[in-house]
Design an enzyme around this catalytic site. Structure first.
Site, PDB file in Angstrom:
ATOM      1  N   ASP A 291       0.828  -1.213   0.000  1.00 39.71           N
ATOM      2  CA  ASP A 291       0.000   0.000   0.000  1.00 39.71           C
ATOM      3  C   ASP A 291       0.862   1.263   0.000  1.00 39.71           C
ATOM      4  O   ASP A 291       1.989   1.257   0.501  1.00 39.71           O
ATOM      5  CB  ASP A 291      -0.919  -0.033   1.239  1.00 39.71           C
ATOM      6  CG  ASP A 291      -2.071   0.957   1.111  1.00 39.71           C
ATOM      7  OD1 ASP A 291      -2.368   1.412  -0.012  1.00 39.71           O
ATOM      8  OD2 ASP A 291      -2.674   1.279   2.156  1.00 39.71           O
TER       9      ASP A 291
ATOM     10  N   ASN B 278     -11.058  -2.431  -5.170  1.00 43.85           N
ATOM     11  CA  ASN B 278     -10.326  -1.426  -5.947  1.00 43.85           C
ATOM     12  C   ASN B 278     -11.025  -1.024  -7.252  1.00 43.85           C
ATOM     13  O   ASN B 278     -10.656  -0.020  -7.866  1.00 43.85           O
ATOM     14  CB  ASN B 278      -8.888  -1.885  -6.229  1.00 43.85           C
ATOM     15  CG  ASN B 278      -7.986  -1.847  -5.001  1.00 43.85           C
ATOM     16  OD1 ASN B 278      -7.076  -2.668  -4.845  1.00 43.85           O
ATOM     17  ND2 ASN B 278      -8.212  -0.892  -4.095  1.00 43.85           N
TER      18      ASN B 278
HETATM   19  C1  IPE Z   1      -5.417  -2.693  -0.120  1.00 41.35           C
HETATM   20  O1  IPE Z   1      -5.089  -1.343  -0.251  1.00 41.35           O
HETATM   21  C2  IPE Z   1      -5.369  -3.382  -1.445  1.00 41.35           C
HETATM   22  C3  IPE Z   1      -4.057  -3.471  -2.073  1.00 41.35           C
HETATM   23  C4  IPE Z   1      -2.913  -3.117  -1.563  1.00 41.35           C
HETATM   24  C5  IPE Z   1      -4.057  -4.063  -3.385  1.00 41.35           C
HETATM   25  P1  IPE Z   1      -6.211  -0.213  -0.384  1.00 41.35           P
HETATM   26  O2  IPE Z   1      -5.500   1.076  -0.480  1.00 41.35           O
HETATM   27  O3  IPE Z   1      -7.145  -0.552  -1.488  1.00 41.35           O
HETATM   28  O4  IPE Z   1      -7.007  -0.357   0.981  1.00 41.35           O
HETATM   29  P2  IPE Z   1      -7.851   0.714   1.788  1.00 41.35           P
HETATM   30  O5  IPE Z   1      -8.835   1.324   0.831  1.00 41.35           O
HETATM   31  O6  IPE Z   1      -6.895   1.732   2.304  1.00 41.35           O
HETATM   32  O7  IPE Z   1      -8.489  -0.054   2.899  1.00 41.35           O
HETATM   33  C1  IPE Z   2      -1.697   0.276  -3.301  1.00 39.49           C
HETATM   34  O1  IPE Z   2      -1.452   1.630  -3.323  1.00 39.49           O
HETATM   35  C2  IPE Z   2      -1.935  -0.295  -4.671  1.00 39.49           C
HETATM   36  C3  IPE Z   2      -3.334  -0.652  -4.946  1.00 39.49           C
HETATM   37  C4  IPE Z   2      -4.301  -0.642  -4.066  1.00 39.49           C
HETATM   38  C5  IPE Z   2      -3.651  -1.071  -6.301  1.00 39.49           C
HETATM   39  P1  IPE Z   2      -2.629   2.689  -3.281  1.00 39.49           P
HETATM   40  O2  IPE Z   2      -3.053   3.000  -4.666  1.00 39.49           O
HETATM   41  O3  IPE Z   2      -3.739   2.233  -2.400  1.00 39.49           O
HETATM   42  O4  IPE Z   2      -1.901   3.934  -2.650  1.00 39.49           O
HETATM   43  P2  IPE Z   2      -2.491   4.946  -1.583  1.00 39.49           P
HETATM   44  O5  IPE Z   2      -2.989   4.139  -0.432  1.00 39.49           O
HETATM   45  O6  IPE Z   2      -3.608   5.681  -2.255  1.00 39.49           O
HETATM   46  O7  IPE Z   2      -1.345   5.819  -1.226  1.00 39.49           O
HETATM   47 MG    MG Z   3      -4.117   2.440  -0.443  1.00 40.62          MG
END
Ligand code: IPE
Ligand code: IPE
Ligand code: MG
Length: 243
Positions: free
Chosen positions: A21, A69
């Site tokens: 993340d 997502n």
């Molecule tokens: C979890 O991260 C999913 C992945 C890393 C693929 P998210 O960024 O989607 O999770 P939330 O929304 O902060 O819970």
């Molecule tokens: C994790 O990074 C990757 C996916 C969930 C696909 P994020 O896209 O959630 O990055 P932040 O949390 O917005 O910084």
């Molecule tokens: Mg995230």
């Protein structure tokens, strides 16, 4: 090169799972679009996979895209899907040559056929490898996985292949996407969020967790090494009283 110096902790985790993340925030901090962060994040995976043998990590599972997502903008989702396709094409040879066996977990039904064909090929191309088992969770959600597993289990009961009274806690995991994998010992989440966001819900019942502030594109093999060593000093009791 996978012959990294052996720095494996004596009691290290055999299966590490990572919620990768923070790509979006990493990009934002640089004034760049979110997809720039996703590309940087994808580039981190190789170093982490290659560090595994030296740390005694046989199974590495990474969360790449969750069932939630899809709620992101169409542009971000399309950019991620295109990144996954390009990543597979670009990395297949290295993964194969470096002894990495790749598997995907998650529901493939919603993924486009070009991507699923590449996923099938990568699984097939690496199926004889055994140095590290890399599992990529793509369109994965723990609740969705349990629901899909339950549907198949119910069908087996309805069609007489399984007796309802024989269902116990050994039964359901056989229907999960992860049925061939051991449960994760250590689950790491980067980016400072202390939640599991629907990742490996059933499988992580007794996992140790590490929530670290590093944003995923900044994560390094050295950090993985530190976390594996700190895991080695934890006392896992599994509900029992230590002797
Ligand atoms: C979890 O991260 C999913 C992945 C890393 C693929 P998210 O960024 O989607 O999770 P939330 O929304 O902060 O819970
Ligand atoms: C994790 O990074 C990757 C996916 C969930 C696909 P994020 O896209 O959630 O990055 P932040 O949390 O917005 O910084
Ligand atoms: Mg995230």
């Amino acid at each position: 090169m996978l012959n990294a110096p052996d720095t494996a902790p004596a009691q290290g985790p055999r299966h590490v799972a990572i919620i990768m993340d923070g790509n979006g925030r990493w990009a934002q901090a640089r004034g760049r679009p979110r997809l720039f962060g996703h590309h940087a994040g994808a580039r981190r995976v190789r170093e982490v996979v290659e560090a595994c043998p030296g740390l005694g990590v046989k199974y590495l599972t990474v969360f790449a895209f969750s069932t939630e997502n899809w709620k992101r903008t169409q542009a971000e989702v399309a950019g991620l899907m295109s990144l996954f396709r390009r990543y597979i094409v670009k990395e297949t040879r290295t993964l194969k040559e470096n002894g990495i066996r790749v598997r995907f977990i998650g529901d493939r039904v919603r993924l486009d056929s070009k991507l699923t064909a590449l996923m099938d090929t990568l699984e097939e191309e690496t199926k004889d490898n055994d140095l590290v088992h890399l599992t990529v969770a793509l369109n994965y959600g723990g609740r969705d996985e349990v629901a899909r597993a339950t549907k198949r289990l119910a069908r087996d009961v309805a069609e007489g292949r399984l007796r309802a009274e024989d269902v116990d806690e050994e039964t359901l995991p056989k229907y999960l996407d992860t049925h061939v994998l051991p449960d994760p010992d250590l689950v790491i989440r980067t980016s400072g969020e202390a939640r599991i966001s629907n990742f490996l819900l059933w499988q992580s019942a007794y996992a140790e967790y590490e929530f670290i502030d590093t944003l995923w594109p900044d994560f390094t093999a050295a950090e993985l090494e530190r976390l594996c060593h700190s895991y080695g000093s934890r006392d896992r009791r599994f509900g029992a009283v230590p002797a």
